[in-house]
Every structure is written in structure tokens, then in C-alpha cells.
Design a protein around this motif. Structure first.
Motif, PDB file in Angstrom:
ATOM      1  N   PRO A 184       1.252  -0.786   0.110  1.00 24.61           N
ATOM      2  CA  PRO A 184      -0.383   0.253  -0.188  1.00 24.61           C
ATOM      3  C   PRO A 184       1.003   1.042  -0.230  1.00 24.61           C
ATOM      4  N   GLU A 185       2.448   0.897  -0.170  1.00 26.87           N
ATOM      5  CA  GLU A 185       2.788   2.571   0.364  1.00 26.87           C
ATOM      6  C   GLU A 185       2.702   3.032  -1.594  1.00 26.87           C
ATOM      7  N   LEU A 186       2.360   2.327  -2.058  1.00 25.17           N
ATOM      8  CA  LEU A 186       1.860   3.051  -3.672  1.00 25.17           C
ATOM      9  C   LEU A 186       0.440   3.478  -4.083  1.00 25.17           C
ATOM     10  N   GLY A 187      -0.255   4.108  -3.910  1.00 25.55           N
ATOM     11  CA  GLY A 187      -1.021   4.913  -4.274  1.00 25.55           C
ATOM     12  C   GLY A 187      -1.892   4.832  -5.673  1.00 25.55           C
ATOM     13  N   TYR A 188      -2.217   4.663  -6.621  1.00 28.28           N
ATOM     14  CA  TYR A 188      -2.673   4.608  -8.046  1.00 28.28           C
ATOM     15  C   TYR A 188      -4.130   5.179  -8.261  1.00 28.28           C
ATOM     16  N   VAL A 189      -4.439   6.195  -8.624  1.00 31.91           N
ATOM     17  CA  VAL A 189      -5.616   6.652  -9.484  1.00 31.91           C
ATOM     18  C   VAL A 189      -5.726   6.772 -10.514  1.00 31.91           C
ATOM     19  N   PHE A 190      -6.741   4.978 -10.927  1.00 31.31           N
ATOM     20  CA  PHE A 190      -6.812   5.159 -12.529  1.00 31.31           C
ATOM     21  C   PHE A 190      -7.829   6.331 -13.463  1.00 31.31           C
ATOM     22  N   GLN A 191      -7.375   6.739 -14.443  1.00 29.19           N
ATOM     23  CA  GLN A 191      -8.315   7.560 -15.598  1.00 29.19           C
ATOM     24  C   GLN A 191      -9.550   7.398 -14.741  1.00 29.19           C
ATOM     25  N   SER A 192     -10.063   6.348 -15.547  1.00 30.44           N
ATOM     26  CA  SER A 192     -11.472   6.085 -15.110  1.00 30.44           C
ATOM     27  C   SER A 192     -11.083   5.303 -13.950  1.00 30.44           C
ATOM     28  N   SER A 237       2.970   6.879   0.384  1.00 28.93           N
ATOM     29  CA  SER A 237       4.052   7.709   0.327  1.00 28.93           C
ATOM     30  C   SER A 237       4.785   7.754  -1.279  1.00 28.93           C
ATOM     31  N   CYS A 238       4.121   6.863  -2.188  1.00 32.65           N
ATOM     32  CA  CYS A 238       3.953   7.055  -3.618  1.00 32.65           C
ATOM     33  C   CYS A 238       2.886   7.481  -3.873  1.00 32.65           C
ATOM     34  N   LEU A 239       2.789   9.108  -4.669  1.00 35.81           N
ATOM     35  CA  LEU A 239       1.020   8.309  -5.476  1.00 35.81           C
ATOM     36  C   LEU A 239       1.305   8.745  -7.469  1.00 35.81           C
ATOM     37  N   LEU A 240       0.338   7.964  -7.365  1.00 38.29           N
ATOM     38  CA  LEU A 240       0.268   7.567  -8.707  1.00 38.29           C
ATOM     39  C   LEU A 240      -0.569   8.321  -9.653  1.00 38.29           C
ATOM     40  N   LEU A 241      -0.894   9.777 -10.052  1.00 39.91           N
ATOM     41  CA  LEU A 241      -2.796  10.065 -10.341  1.00 39.91           C
ATOM     42  C   LEU A 241      -2.809  10.032 -12.271  1.00 39.91           C
TER      43      LEU A 241
END
Length: 218
Positions: free
Chosen positions: A75-83, A155-159
Motif C-alpha cells: 500500500p505504499e504506492l497509491g494509483y488513481v486510474f483515469q477511469s 508514500s508514492c502517489l500516481l495520478l
């Protein structure tokens, strides 16, 4: 360098198949780049240039044809997808708390509860907690998807285009909160967007996908 929440790309190569069996299209070739812990970087470029593919390789959802990525894992990497990828059978509240591990979450932890409430209020979702994804507008679903990721405090967020369906005034408020949140958590941010103004407002560097690599444009 502390790499617990930084990202390093090592000689990444990625190709896409072409219709009719034509030669594969090279999207990235020998791409090496380091995103230091706590850095905020926007990734821009035309549609189909490979921005989303880059995020997916960082997240481990898409395998490169060559090279490798050093990055945190969930869970240290979070990813919010385009859809928005919301559970259709769960309410907004349950979708958000799923990120905290709803089967374990009892509300007994005051810090987790405060974090949940703050994000709920900041993203203006308080009145939507009992609704299901099918009843939400595109902008509402985007905000729920963002909230579900933020509550885990990665700690790392991909949007990937996280504010694309929001109107001007609401977008400004959410962007202000997101910038405040990133400052507070010191998270490493990779932010894909078509909006260069939005990119420069929240990020300190802007990289464009170009010439099978990344070129700094701001």
C-alpha cells in the motif's frame, strides 16, 4: 539516497503492437530517470503518447519489454486510474474505507477516523456516503476514487488525469487540497495531465513524453 518512496526507471523499453502485423511501435527506448523521494513531477504529452503506460509500468501493472523499475509496492504506492475503478456493489463510504481495510476498520483509531473525515470534507463527499457508484456523476466518481487512495496515505502517489471531470471552481478547491496533502505527507507524486497550467500549479517539474523518452519542459 532513501528510495523507500522514490522511483527509478532503469533503461526501460516498451513497444506496442500495430494493426495488421506491422512492426511494433516503440514508445520508450532506454528510458532511465530518477524521481527522488518527495518530488512532484507532471507527465504531459498528447493522447496515446504513453503517459498512462508509464504509470502502469511504475505500478507493476504493465511489464516493460526491457529494463526495470524501482518503486514502492502497495500500500505504499497509491494509483488513481483515469477511469474510476470503484466497487459497484459498495457505497461511497465502503469504497473509501476499503482502502483502510474495512474488514479490520472499527472506527476505534482516532487518527484514521480523523484522516477519513478530513478527506471526506475536503473532497466534498459528505453527502454522498450512502450512494452507490452507478448513481454518481463522473466528477463525483473521480473524487471518490481519489479519496479512497488518499486515506491510505501512500508514500508514492500516481495520478492519471484525476481532475478531468471536475468543473473550474471545484477543480481549484480539490487541487488546493491535493497540493496541501502532498506537502504534508511528503509523498512522491507522478501526475499525468493534459492541462499544463494544472501541472505547473501542483508540480515542480513538467516532463513531456517525446522522442521515446521524457523531455523536461518546465
Amino acid at each position: 539516497m532513501d528510495r523507500t518512496n522514490g522511483i527509478t526507471l532503469h533503461e526501460l523499453t516498451k513497444t506496442w503492437p500495430q494493426p495488421g502485423g506491422a512492426e511494433r511501435l516503440t514508445v520508450f527506448s532506454g528510458l532511465s530517470h530518477t524521481f527522488p523521494p518527495g518530488s512532484r513531477t507532471a507527465i504531459v504529452g498528447p493522447s496515446g503518447s504513453g503517459k498512462t503506460t508509464l504509470l502502469q509500468m511504475v505500478a507493476g501493472l504493465e511489464a516493460p519489454d526491457g529494463g526495470f523499475v524501482e518503486a514502492p509496492k502497495a500500500p505504499e504506492l497509491g494509483y488513481v486510474f483515469q477511469s474510476p475503478a470503484l466497487w459497484p456493489h459498495k457505497t461511497v463510504r465502503s469504497n473509501m474505507r476499503y482502502g483502510l481495510g474495512e474488514h479490520l476498520f472499527s472506527g476505534a483509531d482516532p487518527l484514521e477516523e480523523a484522516r477519513y473525515r478530513d478527506i471526506l470534507q475536503a473532497l466534498e463527499l459528505e453527502d454522498l456516503q450512502g450512494k452507490y457508484p452507478a448513481t454518481l456523476s463522473g466528477g463525483q466518481a473521480k473524487r471518490v476514487s481519489l479519496a479512497r487512495t488518499l486515506v491510505t496515505r501512500p508514500s508514492c502517489l500516481l495520478l492519471d488525469e484525476p481532475l478531468g471531470a471536475l468543473d473550474g471552481a471545484l477543480k481549484d478547491r480539490v487541487l488546493d487540497f491535493l497540493l496541501e496533502w502532498v506537502h504534508w505527507t511528503e509523498a512522491t507524486l507522478l501526475y499525468v495531465t493534459h492541462d499544463h497550467g494544472e501541472a505547473r500549479r501542483i508540480c515542480t517539474r513538467v516532463l513531456e513524453v517525446r522522442d521515446q523518452g521524457l523531455v523536461e519542459v518546465g
